[in-house]
Design a protein around this motif. Structure first.
Motif, PDB file in Angstrom:
ATOM      1  N   ASN A 214      90.547 -57.127  27.735  1.00  0.00           N
ATOM      2  CA  ASN A 214      90.296 -56.733  26.560  1.00  0.00           C
ATOM      3  C   ASN A 214      89.245 -57.620  25.933  1.00  0.00           C
ATOM      4  N   GLU A 217      85.936 -56.771  27.626  1.00  0.00           N
ATOM      5  CA  GLU A 217      85.406 -55.423  27.265  1.00  0.00           C
ATOM      6  C   GLU A 217      84.489 -55.369  26.025  1.00  0.00           C
ATOM      7  N   PRO A 222      82.806 -50.276  28.098  1.00  0.00           N
ATOM      8  CA  PRO A 222      83.977 -49.837  29.056  1.00  0.00           C
ATOM      9  C   PRO A 222      83.320 -49.399  30.462  1.00  0.00           C
ATOM     10  N   HIS A 223      83.340 -50.713  31.004  1.00  0.00           N
ATOM     11  CA  HIS A 223      82.349 -50.564  32.637  1.00  0.00           C
ATOM     12  C   HIS A 223      83.486 -49.853  33.180  1.00  0.00           C
ATOM     13  N   LEU A 226      86.040 -52.082  35.125  1.00  0.00           N
ATOM     14  CA  LEU A 226      86.837 -52.605  34.160  1.00  0.00           C
ATOM     15  C   LEU A 226      87.879 -51.506  33.995  1.00  0.00           C
ATOM     16  N   VAL A 227      87.579 -50.318  33.664  1.00  0.00           N
ATOM     17  CA  VAL A 227      88.520 -49.333  33.161  1.00  0.00           C
ATOM     18  C   VAL A 227      89.387 -48.813  34.453  1.00  0.00           C
TER      19      VAL A 227
END
Length: 391
Positions: A214, A217, A222-223, A226-227
């Motif tokens: 978090n 980000e 919202p890479h 990462l997601v």
């Protein structure tokens, strides 16, 4: 007049510098990545693939005269995988829009040069310290099990104790690498990738991972990696919860798959027809799974006439690999293949995150033993206890 000329010259210089900067920025933006690869002559690979971390193939290029090249352009740095499924070869790369040199060695090692994020996060895999520890573990394992009678429990346990020291040292080293970057003075995007590859789950449990993601980000947005990682962590938590639902004393969950000849097989039918059913999740590429097959053959021969049946559920993504393994192993119990391997909804109900995974189910549909109780020497002991128990 001199003052005006000086101001004009300075202004012209600033405009020229701005144009150069804009030109450099534009050139950099338009520049993509290039991966120049070399495969040693002794390594037999005719093509190399580039994959998403999900396993989806992005591109395949031929290996010509032991060379291969990937080119492309990324919107942002990505974690991708370079490999060849047929050759059981793969390596991780954190790819940026720059040049890379990759060498695939005979022993399966891969050396990657290029980028700024990859060496910070995964460069340790090419360090002398890591290679020494890894090789010591590999060689130590071979030496520990040399001349060991795998049917002799005492010898096997002693060999395991002998290699534990090497294993612990290797794990301790790899467990330091994630925190080194995550807690160090690195860009946020680098920290994000270090968290994705982190091996120290004790220091970074799911709650801490979500907290860090978090935080990251807010800067990287919202890479996609990462997601994906966040989703994987949540799925792992769900799978751990599912494992609790299939512990000893719990009812089994249905499994449906296809036999080699294409017939549909349901676990419920097998359970109904036998006193005990041993449900075994495995895959052809899984060494420990293949190592368990002699143990399964032993107990099957011993207890089939007393009401034991085995149903092996393959999580292979390639049917040919599965059927080839069946030909090699020559198992005589029920074998089925399910769609979507670990993502299959039936498989997910059992919380299977790795193979082998085993469950012993009685005729009433209740799980009476699982996993470690059904491994190696414990398998026969557990079945001796259960099959011979007075009703």
């Amino acid at each position: 007049m001199k003052k005006t000329t000086s101001f004009t010259s300075a202004l012209a210089l600033l405009i020229a510098l701005a144009m150069v900067a804009a030109s450099c920025t534009q050139t950099k933006k338009e520049t993509g990545y290039k991966i120049n690869g070399t495969v040693l002559a002794s390594v037999s690979i005719d093509s190399i693939n580039l994959y998403e971390p999900t396993g989806e193939k992005i591109e395949s290029v031929p290996v010509i005269n032991n060379k291969f090249v990937f080119t492309g352009k990324l919107d942002e740095p990505r974690y991708l995988i370079i490999g060849n499924e047929e050759a059981y070869f793969s390596t991780d790369i954190i790819l940026e829009n720059t040049n890379y040199n990759i060498t695939i060695l005979e022993d399966g090692d891969t050396y990657i040069e290029g980028g700024s994020i990859h060496p910070d996060v995964l460069g340790y895999r090419q360090s002398e310290e890591y290679i020494v520890l890894r090789d010591a573990y590999t060689i130590g394992m071979d030496e520990a099990f040399e001349d060991v009678d795998m049917d002799n429990e005492e010898q096997v346990m002693e060999a395991r104790r002998a290699m534990t020291e090497y294993e612990d040292k290797l794990f301790a080293y790899t467990a330091e690498q994630g925190p080194r970057v995550i807690e160090g003075n690195y860009p946020t995007i680098t920290k994000m990738f270090a968290l994705i590859f982190n091996q120290n789950w004790e220091k970074y449990p799911p709650d801490k991972i979500r907290e860090l993601l978090n935080e990251y980000e807010k800067e990287v947005g919202p890479h996609p990696d990462l997601v994906l990682f966040r989703n994987n962590v949540e799925q792992s938590e769900q799978m751990m919860a599912n494992q609790q639902n299939v512990s000893n004393g719990a009812p089994y969950r249905e499994i449906t798959g296809q036999s080699r000849d294409g017939n549909t097989v349901q676990l419920s039918d097998v359970v109904a027809e036998n006193k005990y059913t041993l449900l075994e999740f495995w895959a052809s590429w899984c060494g420990p799974c293949r190592a368990e097959i002699p143990n399964l053959k032993k107990v099957y021969e011993k207890y089939k006439s007393q009401g034991l049946e085995i149903i092996s559920v393959s999580l292979d993504s390639d049917q040919a690999h599965w059927t080839n393994a069946l030909d090699d192993e020559k198992t005589t119990w029920i074998n089925i293949l399910v769609n979507n391997d670990f993502k299959n909804p039936d498989v997910a109900q059992y919380g299977v995150m790795g193979v082998p995974a085993s469950f012993l189910i009685n005729n009433e549909g209740i799980i009476v033993a699982n996993n470690q109780e059904l491994r190696e020497f414990e398998l026969e002991r557990t079945l001796d206890r259960i099959m011979n128990a007075k009703e």
